[in-house]
Design an enzyme around this catalytic site. Sequence first.
Site, PDB file in Angstrom:
ATOM      1  N   TYR A 272       0.858  -1.186   0.000  1.00  0.00           N
ATOM      2  CA  TYR A 272       0.000   0.000   0.000  1.00  0.00           C
ATOM      3  C   TYR A 272       0.893   1.234   0.000  1.00  0.00           C
ATOM      4  O   TYR A 272       1.858   1.302   0.758  1.00  0.00           O
ATOM      5  CB  TYR A 272      -0.906   0.003   1.235  1.00  0.00           C
ATOM      6  CG  TYR A 272      -1.772   1.228   1.351  1.00  0.00           C
ATOM      7  CD1 TYR A 272      -2.823   1.448   0.453  1.00  0.00           C
ATOM      8  CD2 TYR A 272      -1.556   2.182   2.346  1.00  0.00           C
ATOM      9  CE1 TYR A 272      -3.637   2.579   0.564  1.00  0.00           C
ATOM     10  CE2 TYR A 272      -2.362   3.309   2.456  1.00  0.00           C
ATOM     11  CZ  TYR A 272      -3.404   3.497   1.563  1.00  0.00           C
ATOM     12  OH  TYR A 272      -4.194   4.613   1.684  1.00  0.00           O
TER      13      TYR A 272
ATOM     14  N   ASP B 107       9.271   2.727  -0.071  1.00  0.00           N
ATOM     15  CA  ASP B 107       8.232   3.337   0.749  1.00  0.00           C
ATOM     16  C   ASP B 107       8.445   2.848   2.173  1.00  0.00           C
ATOM     17  O   ASP B 107       8.046   1.748   2.538  1.00  0.00           O
ATOM     18  CB  ASP B 107       6.849   2.940   0.212  1.00  0.00           C
ATOM     19  CG  ASP B 107       5.725   3.588   1.011  1.00  0.00           C
ATOM     20  OD1 ASP B 107       6.021   4.165   2.080  1.00  0.00           O
ATOM     21  OD2 ASP B 107       4.567   3.511   0.564  1.00  0.00           O
TER      22      ASP B 107
ATOM     23  N   LYS C  89       4.222   8.378   9.077  1.00  0.00           N
ATOM     24  CA  LYS C  89       3.860   7.751  10.350  1.00  0.00           C
ATOM     25  C   LYS C  89       4.794   8.161  11.501  1.00  0.00           C
ATOM     26  O   LYS C  89       4.585   9.194  12.087  1.00  0.00           O
ATOM     27  CB  LYS C  89       3.747   6.238  10.172  1.00  0.00           C
ATOM     28  CG  LYS C  89       2.630   5.938   9.160  1.00  0.00           C
ATOM     29  CD  LYS C  89       2.070   4.552   9.127  1.00  0.00           C
ATOM     30  CE  LYS C  89       0.768   4.551   8.333  1.00  0.00           C
ATOM     31  NZ  LYS C  89       0.802   3.895   7.048  1.00  0.00           N
TER      32      LYS C  89
HETATM   33  C1  PLP Z   1       0.248   4.452   5.709  1.00  0.00           C
HETATM   34  C2  PLP Z   1       1.065   4.255   4.499  1.00  0.00           C
HETATM   35  C3  PLP Z   1       1.042   5.167   3.439  1.00  0.00           C
HETATM   36  C4  PLP Z   1       0.097   6.322   3.385  1.00  0.00           C
HETATM   37  O1  PLP Z   1       0.343   7.249   4.399  1.00  0.00           O
HETATM   38  P1  PLP Z   1      -0.834   8.273   4.794  1.00  0.00           P
HETATM   39  O2  PLP Z   1      -0.188   9.175   5.787  1.00  0.00           O
HETATM   40  O3  PLP Z   1      -1.941   7.432   5.347  1.00  0.00           O
HETATM   41  O4  PLP Z   1      -1.246   8.975   3.554  1.00  0.00           O
HETATM   42  C5  PLP Z   1       1.915   4.975   2.381  1.00  0.00           C
HETATM   43  N1  PLP Z   1       2.762   3.933   2.364  1.00  0.00           N
HETATM   44  C6  PLP Z   1       2.807   3.036   3.366  1.00  0.00           C
HETATM   45  C7  PLP Z   1       3.790   1.928   3.309  1.00  0.00           C
HETATM   46  C8  PLP Z   1       1.942   3.152   4.449  1.00  0.00           C
HETATM   47  O5  PLP Z   1       1.967   2.236   5.414  1.00  0.00           O
END
Ligand code: PLP
Length: 471
Positions: free
Chosen positions: A148, A243, A271
Site C-alpha cells: 500500500y 516506501d 507515520k
Molecule cells: C500508511 C502508508 C502510506 C500512506 O500514508 P498516509 O499518511 O496514510 O497517507 C503509504 N505507504 C505506506 C507503506 C503506508 O503504510
Amino acid sequence: MNGQKAYPKSAQAWMRAGSFLVGGVNSPVRAFGGVEMTPLFIERAAGSKIYDIDGNEYIDYVGSWGPMILGHAHPKVLDAIRTAAKNGTSFGAPTLAETALAEKIAAAFDSIEKVRLVSSGTEAVMTAIRLARAYTKRDLIIKMAGCYHGHSDCLLVAAGSGVAETGIASSAGVPDSLARLTIVLPYNDIGAAKAAFAGHEDKIAAVLVEPIAANMGVVPPIDGYLAALRNLCDAGGAILIFDEVITGFRVAYGGAQELFGVKADITCLGKIIGGGLPLAAVGGRADIMDMLAPIGPVYQAGTLSGNPIATAAANATLDILEERPHVKRGAKYLAPQSFDRAQDRFIAGSVAVPAPAKHIQRPVYQRLESSAAMLEVGLANAAKEAGVTVTINRVGSIMSCFFTDRPVRNFADVQSTNIKQFKKFFAGMLNQGVYLAPSAYEAMFVSLAHTQEDIEKTIEAAGKSFRKIKG
Ligand SMILES: *Cc1c(COP(=O)(O)O)cnc(C)c1O
C-alpha cells in the site's frame, strides 16, 4: 456480531457518526468492516493503553497504525507540541525546526541527501513517483501486489491495507489510462521483476516497494530480493523508491535500508516521523530531489507542509529514538528473524549475531526487539498449546500472526490464510482488553511503552482466544 461485548456508547456514537460522516469514519479501515463489528470510539490514550468512550481500557497494538512508537501522549512530545503551539500554529514561511528535522532525516538514512516535508504518506509517495518520472522521462511504475502506498491514482492498483479489505481491485475513479501505467508484480518474486524489466525495456521509471511489506500483514523480503530490485533498477535506468512510511525509524533508526544494507534512490517516510501529527517526508539523492520546485521543474507544494507543531513533534520523537548506545567491541545484538532458505521458512525468534560495523543497535530498538520477541514467542507457544496453526512474521517491533500452516511471502499467501479464524481471534482479544488492528491485512505494532506485564497479559488473552477458535 461475533460474540462482541456490548459497547452501548460506541454503538450510539456509531449511529450518529454515520449520519454525518461518510461510513461514520474518516479512513475506511477504522469502520471495523474487516471484522464485522461496530468500531470503538476512543476517548483518550496514554502509554501503551487506549480508552474507549464506554470506559474500557485496552492494550493497544494499533498505535494509530504505526506512528506511536514511543507510546501515546509521550510527555516530551506533548511538551514540544505545547511550546510550538504557543508561538503560533502556522506561518507559511521557513522555520529553523524544519531544517533541523531534515538534517536528522538525512543523518539517519545514508541514501538521503535532501528532503521535502509533506503532510501525509500519500503525498510523499505521490511526489516520489512524479520525481522518478520527471528524472527518467519515462511513465511506467512497478509496484507489488499487497503493498500500500497511499491513495493517489496510480497506486490504488492491487493495493494492500484497507483496499485489500474492501476487495476493491483498483479504485473506482482511477482512469484506466493511469492504471495501465502501473505494473503489478508479486512481492518477493525476483523472476517476475526481471521479466517485467525485460518486457518493458527503457520504459520503467521506477520500482516502488515497501522494503518490508506491512500492509498485507508483515511480509519480510526474502534474502536477496531488495538487492535484486536495486540491480535491476541500476541496469535498467530506473529509480528505486522505498516506501518506508511504516518501516522508517521503526525497524531500525535508518529503516529497512539500514537492516538490509540496500540503498534506495528515493525514500518515503511518514507515520513515525510525525510523532502522531500529520507530517511525512520524501528524501533522496540530491540530483533527483533538486528537480523539485523551486529549483527544478517538478511542482509540489503544501500550505501546511513543515507545520511548526507537527515539526516540533517530529523533532522530539526522533531525538528520543536517536539515542546512541555505548557499543562494546565484539558485542552481540538481537537480529530480527530472517528467512532460512534451507528450511524454506522464516526462522521464529531472535538470533544473536555479531553486530555489523555499520549497524549500531540503539538502545530503544533493542528494547523494542526484546518486547516484540517476547510477544512473538508467547503467541507462538499459546497457539501451539491450543492446537491452532499460525505463521508469525516479525521484523523488530512489527509482526503478524497469520492463521495458516504455510510460510507467508506474498499477497496470495496472505489471501489464502484463514480470515474467519482471524475474526474470531480479534473478537476474543478485544473482549479481553487487547486492541489489535481490525483487519487480517494489518500489522501489530509494539511500542516502547509496552511493558512486560502488557505482553504477558496479551499472551494470556491470546491463549484463551486461540482455544475459543479451536472449540
Ligand atoms: C500508511 C502508508 C502510506 C500512506 O500514508 P498516509 O499518511 O496514510 O497517507 C503509504 N505507504 C505506506 C507503506 C503506508 O503504510
